[in-house]
Design an enzyme around this catalytic site. Structure first.
Site, PDB file in Angstrom:
ATOM      1  N   ASP A  80      -6.225   1.526  10.027  1.00  0.00           N
ATOM      2  CA  ASP A  80      -5.271   1.581  11.134  1.00  0.00           C
ATOM      3  C   ASP A  80      -5.473   2.816  11.997  1.00  0.00           C
ATOM      4  O   ASP A  80      -6.052   3.818  11.569  1.00  0.00           O
ATOM      5  CB  ASP A  80      -3.839   1.531  10.619  1.00  0.00           C
ATOM      6  CG  ASP A  80      -3.473   2.721   9.726  1.00  0.00           C
ATOM      7  OD1 ASP A  80      -4.329   3.141   8.927  1.00  0.00           O
ATOM      8  OD2 ASP A  80      -2.335   3.210   9.824  1.00  0.00           O
ATOM      9  N   GLU A 173      -2.412   3.770   6.653  1.00  0.00           N
ATOM     10  CA  GLU A 173      -2.397   5.187   6.289  1.00  0.00           C
ATOM     11  C   GLU A 173      -1.556   5.999   7.258  1.00  0.00           C
ATOM     12  O   GLU A 173      -0.850   6.930   6.859  1.00  0.00           O
ATOM     13  CB  GLU A 173      -3.831   5.734   6.259  1.00  0.00           C
ATOM     14  CG  GLU A 173      -3.972   7.146   5.706  1.00  0.00           C
ATOM     15  CD  GLU A 173      -3.880   8.247   6.771  1.00  0.00           C
ATOM     16  OE1 GLU A 173      -3.890   9.436   6.406  1.00  0.00           O
ATOM     17  OE2 GLU A 173      -3.800   7.905   7.982  1.00  0.00           O
TER      18      GLU A 173
END
Length: 410
Positions: A80, A173
């Protein structure tokens, strides 16, 4: 490898994989799973073994060992990109043979050497920047591109002695959930390195202790024409509370090993309102004192109220990985020796943030963090040096080699 690395990176950053904190699913955005699916196909085509993509969006794969007697190690990056700045329609600029001058970011900004003097370290090299409309996505698609490029090289060169090498690309994350569904026993590595750092040479095994505090105000709404003695404005309550927070105990007022309180969200209406603070500190005792101080402030505020009230909810996010890594000094020593052997000066410093490795280290997977070559993550001023990315590839390969050498020599 340079062209393969650059091609991968440019292809990956075109995919918008911002995470979404308001969605409790894993991954929090469908685009992350789609990206992981594309990477899965790429890994299979390259010849990686045991390529698996879980329903939660965790992609793992293996490079088989070439010798016995060497521990399995891992390399980790995240899928991400940060949700707090535009991550769609990334249109990178490639500046070859950088001349040391300011760089225009389209019509939306300037990458200034006065504001960002680190740029001057890369004169004569290749910089990749944004066009000012989005973040670049080097955090952490640079890490993904570097890991794949390095481990693909090891697959092509089975004459290099190393143990089994595992990779994992995690979702979410950036919103603190990257380790939520990480299968440490199934991963099988004795230790790992997150490739999620910044400038060339960074080696980090210390990070903030982190918590989130949500302070909610309860007021009372009514028609403003009949509000006298009845209305209690919750927004006014939280505004007054924040106005008395320490002015310099903030991210913009702190550096190095300073901790802080960071107001990341304020919202509400007359009836109810809330403040959300991030609490950060490297020292665990000071960290606990910060949480207690904020709790005491809420209690003191309530004691002075005639009407309305505040309440506080504290949630720990992650802790300083240093305590979990120091018992295994060889993990750091191997990385430091590799950096020096590659002509890179190790920059050992604490992370003013967190990584998947912080939580994984507390899940029995010691996990220091290594540079990607990027700067100014999470915004339009993000840039990365291609030569530093190449060095990151070399470091991953060399760590794999040196781990084999050290354990085979015992």
């Amino acid at each position: 490898m340079r062209q393969a690395l650059l091609t991968r990176f440019l292809r990956y950053i075109k995919i918008d994989t911002q995470s979404n904190e308001s969605n409790a699913q894993s991954p929090s955005t469908a685009s992350q799973f789609e990206f992981a699916s594309l990477l899965k196909a790429e890994l299979e085509q390259l010849g990686f073994q045991s390529v698996e993509l879980t329903e939660s969006g965790y992609l793992t794969a293996s490079v088989p060992k070439t010798v016995n007697g060497v521990p399995c190690i891992g390399f980790i990056a995240h899928l991400d990109t940060a949700p707090d700045f535009n991550g769609a329609n990334v249109n990178p600029q490639i500046i070859e043979d950088y001349n040391g001058e300011d760089i225009l970011l389209g019509e939306c900004g300037l990458l200034s050497t006065e504001q960002f003097p680190s740029m001057l370290n890369y004169i004569g090299q290749t910089l990749i920047t944004t066009d000012g409309e989005s973040l670049l996505g080097g955090d952490d698609k640079a890490g993904i591109a570097e890991i794949i490029t390095a481990l693909a090289y090891l697959l092509e060169h089975p004459e290099i002695s190393h143990g089994e090498i595992r990779l994992c690309f995690t979702p979410d994350e950036e919103i603190g959930r990257g380790a939520d569904h990480f299968d440490v026993p199934g991963f099988g590595a004795q230790w790992a390195y997150t490739i999620d750092g910044g400038q060339l040479g960074e080696l980090e095994f210390e990070n903030f202790n982190a918590a989130t505090a949500v302070i909610r105000a309860k007021g009372n709404n009514c028609h403003p024409g009949t509000a006298y003695g009845v209305m209690v404005n919750a927004q006014t309550m939280v505004a007054r509370f924040h106005a008395k927070m320490p002015l310099q105990d903030t991210p913009e007022g702190s550096k190095d090993r300073d901790g802080f309180f960071h107001l990341v969200n304020m919202q509400g209406q007359t009836e109810e309102a809330e403040l959300t603070y991030l609490i950060r500190d490297f020292d665990i005792d000071t960290f606990e004192k910060r949480k207690q101080w904020l709790t005491d402030r809420v209690n003191s505020y309530n004691a002075d109220l005639v009407v309305g009230s505040l309440e506080i909810e504290l949630t720990d996010s992650y802790f300083n990985m240093k305590e979990q890594i120091l018992p295994y000094p060889h993990i750091i020593e191997i990385a430091q020796q590799v950096l020096i052997s590659q002509g890179i000066t190790p920059i050992v410093k604490p992370i003013r943030g967190g990584t998947d490795g912080a939580r994984l280290s507390y899940m029995n997977l010691p996990c220091p963090n290594i540079f990607t070559g990027g700067h100014n993550f999470h915004g339009k001023h993000e840039y990365i040096c291609l030569e530093s990315m190449e060095k990151a590839v070399d470091v991953i390969i060399a760590i794999s080699k040196m781990t084999g050498q050290q354990f085979l020599s015992k």
